[in-house]
Design an enzyme around this catalytic site. Structure first.
Site, mmCIF file in Angstrom:
data_model
loop_
_atom_site.group_PDB
_atom_site.id
_atom_site.type_symbol
_atom_site.label_atom_id
_atom_site.label_comp_id
_atom_site.label_asym_id
_atom_site.label_seq_id
_atom_site.Cartn_x
_atom_site.Cartn_y
_atom_site.Cartn_z
ATOM 1 N N ASP B 22 -3.812 4.070 -0.359
ATOM 2 C CA ASP B 22 -2.816 4.944 -0.820
ATOM 3 C C ASP B 22 -4.506 4.849 -2.270
ATOM 4 O OD1 ASP B 22 -0.855 5.219 0.320
ATOM 5 O OD2 ASP B 22 0.406 4.774 -1.248
ATOM 6 N N LYS B 79 1.121 13.193 1.009
ATOM 7 C CA LYS B 79 2.782 13.485 1.109
ATOM 8 C C LYS B 79 3.715 14.657 0.906
ATOM 9 C CE LYS B 79 3.016 8.020 0.133
ATOM 10 N NZ LYS B 79 2.934 7.319 2.137
ATOM 11 N N GLY B 151 5.790 -0.491 -1.905
ATOM 12 C CA GLY B 151 6.608 -0.538 -2.906
ATOM 13 C C GLY B 151 6.605 -2.471 -3.633
ATOM 14 N N ARG B 163 8.323 -5.356 14.900
ATOM 15 C CA ARG B 163 8.336 -5.897 15.863
ATOM 16 C C ARG B 163 9.634 -5.914 16.805
ATOM 17 N NH1 ARG B 163 7.514 -12.049 17.113
ATOM 18 N NH2 ARG B 163 7.097 -13.146 15.380
ATOM 19 N N GLY B 212 4.128 -2.660 2.306
ATOM 20 C CA GLY B 212 4.212 -3.973 1.811
ATOM 21 C C GLY B 212 3.463 -4.830 1.745
ATOM 22 N N GLY B 233 -0.709 0.790 0.595
ATOM 23 C CA GLY B 233 0.027 1.419 -0.689
ATOM 24 C C GLY B 233 -0.478 0.508 -1.619
ATOM 25 N N SER B 234 0.148 -0.028 -2.260
ATOM 26 C CA SER B 234 0.279 -0.182 -3.346
ATOM 27 C C SER B 234 -0.494 -1.573 -4.060
ATOM 28 C CB SER B 234 1.447 -0.662 -4.633
ATOM 29 O OG SER B 234 2.384 0.287 -3.997
#
Lengths: 216, 290
Positions: B22, B79, B151, B163, B212, B233-234
Site C-alpha cells: 500500500d 481500490k 489496519g 487456514r 494484518g 498495507g499499513s
C-alpha cells in the site's frame, strides 16, 4: 539432465510443470546454496524484473549466475527473464530491450505465430511484456517477430522469449531449449564432466577451450 | 471476454512470490519499488488511518493514482468500494492494472458485488472462506486474497482465513464425485468451480494473504500456510524504517523456509506499526461483502 529454475519471484512453478511433462528433472534456486547444485541449464521465469534483479543482488546470486551464463551455461529467459539476460541487468545476451513495451495490463494479449527453430502456430501470451529493440551483435538470431517487433531470439546457448510459453500447453519451445542444453553439453566434454561433478563452476571455466560453445 | 479473464488470471500468476504494498504518495511508491514490491496499491489513506479517521471511505482521487502510475514501472492497483460499478469504470478508464474491490472501503452495495466479467480490467477480491472465494471468482475476480483484518497489524485473522480456505480445499479434493453437488450447495458456490477445486486441489486463481501482515516473520508464516504472495498495507509505511522493513518482507517471502535468513532479516528493523488486537476493534472490515 537437471535444469535449475530461478525461484525468487514470479511464474517459476509453471516452468517446472512444463519440464516435468517432458520428463526432465528440475530444482528451484532461491539462494547460493541451491545454486551450488550441479545443473545442465537454467530457466529465468516471468515475473517482475525489478524484483528479481534486486533479489539476485541481495541474495548474492547476481555475479555467480552472470559468470556461469557468460561461460556457456544454457539459459532460457521468458519475459522478466529476457530483461534479466539483456544489457539492462546481467548483460550476458547482446540485446537491448524495452520494458512494459505494450503498456499496462490493458495492452496484454495472446496471439499465435511462427517461430524459427520451433515451427508454426506457436501460442504467444504477452503479459505487460517487453520486446527486443535491437540485437547489438550479429550473432544474435531473431527467431520470431510480432507486428515487426522482435519477441524471441537466440544467441548460441541463450534463448529468450518476450512472451510466456509456460502459460500455454505447447511444449515445443521448452523442447528447443532442451535441445540447446544437450547440444552445448554433448559437444563439450569438459562441461559434461562438470555436470556429473559437484564443482560445476570450476570446470565450466575450462569450457573456454571448447570451440563447440560458439557453434550454433 | 474469455481471453481477457485468462490474461488477467495470468498477470496474477506473474505476481506470485511477491509483495504488494500500500502506498499513498509517488515517493512511497518509489520506496516500495526500490525495496522490491511486485506491485503497489495506490490509495489516499492506508487502512490503519481509515480505521482511525472513521466515516465513509471511498475510491482515491484519480489524479493521485495517476501520479503513482507515473512514478513506478511495476503494476499499479487501486481500490473501489464493494458493488460500486461506477468507481470501477473510472479506475478502468485511467488504465489501472488491477482493481481491488475492497472491504477496506465503505461498501456501496450491501447485497451485490460488481459483475466483474463485464470489465477488461482485472479484479482482486478478499475472502475468508472457500465459498466466498468461489463466489467472487464466479463474479469474475481473477485473483483472491484473504481479508484478514486490515489496519490492525494483527495477523490472526489472515491466518484464520488462510487456514480455513486451505482446509476447505483439502476437504473438497477428498470428496467423492457424487458428493460435489451437495458441497456446492453448502458452499453457495457454482458446481463447476467446486469441481475444479476437487480435481486440481487449488483455487482456479492465485491466492494471496492480506490483512494484518506487519513483519518478515508474519509474511513467512502466511507463505507456510499456503499463500502465493503477500499484501502489506499499513505494516510498512506505519513502521519506523519503511524501506528496510519492505525489503526484509520481500526477501522473507522468497526464502520463507530459511530460518537463518529470516533471523537476519528480522534484526534491527526499528519500530513495527503499533498494533491493535483484532478482537478489540469496533469495526470488522472482514464482515463486509460475504
Amino acid at each position: 539432465m537437471k535444469i535449475a529454475v530461478l525461484a525468487l519471484q514470479g511464474a517459476f512453478i509453471e516452468h517446472r510443470r512444463m519440464l516435468e511433462r517432458i520428463g526432465v528433472e528440475t530444482f528451484e534456486v532461491r539462494n547460493p546454496r541451491d545454486w551450488s547444485h550441479p545443473k545442465d541449464g537454467l530457466i529465468l521465469p516471468g515475473g517482475e524484473s525489478t524484483v528479481q534483479a534486486r533479489l539476485l543482488h541481495e541474495l548474492d546470486l547476481f555475479e555467480p549466475l552472470r559468470r556461469e551464463a557468460a561461460d556457456g551455461l544454457p539459459v532460457f529467459g521468458t519475459c522478466a527473464g529476457l530483461i534479466l539476460l539483456s544489457t539492462m541487468h546481467l548483460g550476458v545476451m547482446n540485446i537491448e530491450v524495452a520494458r512494459n513495451a505494450y503498456g499496462r495490463q490493458s495492452g496484454s494479449f495472446r496471439t499465435t505465430g511462427p517461430m524459427e527453430q520451433v515451427g508454426d502456430m506457436v501460442p504467444m501470451t504477452f503479459i505487460r511484456a517487453p520486446y527486443i529493440m535491437r540485437p547489438t551483435t550479429p550473432d544474435v538470431q531473431v527467431l520470431a517477430r510480432v507486428d515487426g517487433r522482435i519477441v524471441a531470439a537466440r544467441q548460441h546457448h541463450l534463448l529468450v522469449t518476450a512472451f510466456h510459453p509456460e502459460l500455454d500447453d505447447d511444449l515445443r519451445i521448452h523442447r528447443l531449449f532442451l535441445d540447446i542444453v544437450r547440444r552445448y553439453s554433448k559437444q563439450c566434454p569438459a562441461q559434461q564432466q562438470a555436470m556429473s561433478g559437484t564443482t560445476a563452476s570450476n570446470v565450466r571455466h575450462d569450457s573456454k577451450q571448447c570451440p563447440a560453445r560458439h557453434v550454433v | 471476454m474469455e481471453d481477457r479473464q485468462t490474461l488477467n488470471r495470468q498477470l496474477a500468476q506473474m505476481l506470485k512470490g511477491g509483495v504488494i504494498m500500500d502506498v499513498t504518495t509517488p515517493e512511497q511508491a518509489r520506496i516500495a519499488e526500490d525495496a522490491g514490491a511486485c506491485a503497489v496499491m495506490a490509495l489516499e489513506r492506508i487502512p490503519a488511518d481509515i480505521r482511525a479517521a472513521g466515516g465513509v471511505s471511498r475510491m482515491s482521487d484519480p489524479a493521485m493514482i495517476r501520479g503513482i502510475q507515473e512514478a513506478v514501472s511495476i503494476p499499479v492497483m487501486a481500490k473501489c468500494r464493494i458493488g460500486h460499478t461506477a468507481e470501477a469504470r473510472i479506475l478502468q478508464a485511467i488504465d489501472i492494472d488491477y482493481i481491488d474491490e475492497s472491504e477496506v472501503l465503505s461498501p456501496a452495495d450491501d447485497v451485490f458485488h460488481i459483475d466483474k466479467r463485464q470489465f477488461r480490467v482485472p479484479f482482486v477480491c478478499g475472502a475468508r472462506t472457500l465459498g466466498e472465494a468461489l463466489r467472487r471468482i464466479a463474479e469474475g475476480a481473477t485473483m483472491i486474497r484473504t481479508k484478514g483484518e486490515p489496519g490492525t497489524g494483527d495477523v490472526v485473522q489472515a491466518v484464520s482465513h488462510m487456514r480455513q480456505m486451505q482446509s476447505e480445499i483439502r476437504r473438497i479434493a477428498a470428496l467423492r464425485e457424487d458428493e460435489l453437488c451437495e458441497a456446492a450447495k453448502q458452499l453457495q458456490a457454482p458446481l463447476e468451480l467446486v469441481r475444479f477445486v476437487h480435481e486440481q486441489g487449488h483455487l482456479p486463481v492465485v491466492n494471496f494473504a492480506a490483512g494484518g501482515v506487519a513483519t518478515p516473520a508474519d509474511a513467512a508464516l502466511m507463505m507456510e500456510l499456503g499463500a502465493e504472495g503477500v499484501f502489506v498495507g499499513s505494516g510498512i509505511f506505519k513502521s519506523g524504517d519503511p524501506a528496510k522493513r519492505a525489503s526484509a518482507i520481500v526477501q522473507a517471502v522468497t526464502n520463507w523456509q530459511d530460518a537463518d535468513l529470516l533471523a537476519r532479516l528480522s534484526e534491527n528493523l526499528g519500530e513495527a506499526m503499533v498494533g491493535i488486537n483484532a478482537q478489540e476493534i469496533q469495526l470488522l472490515m472482514a464482515e463486509r461483502g460475504l
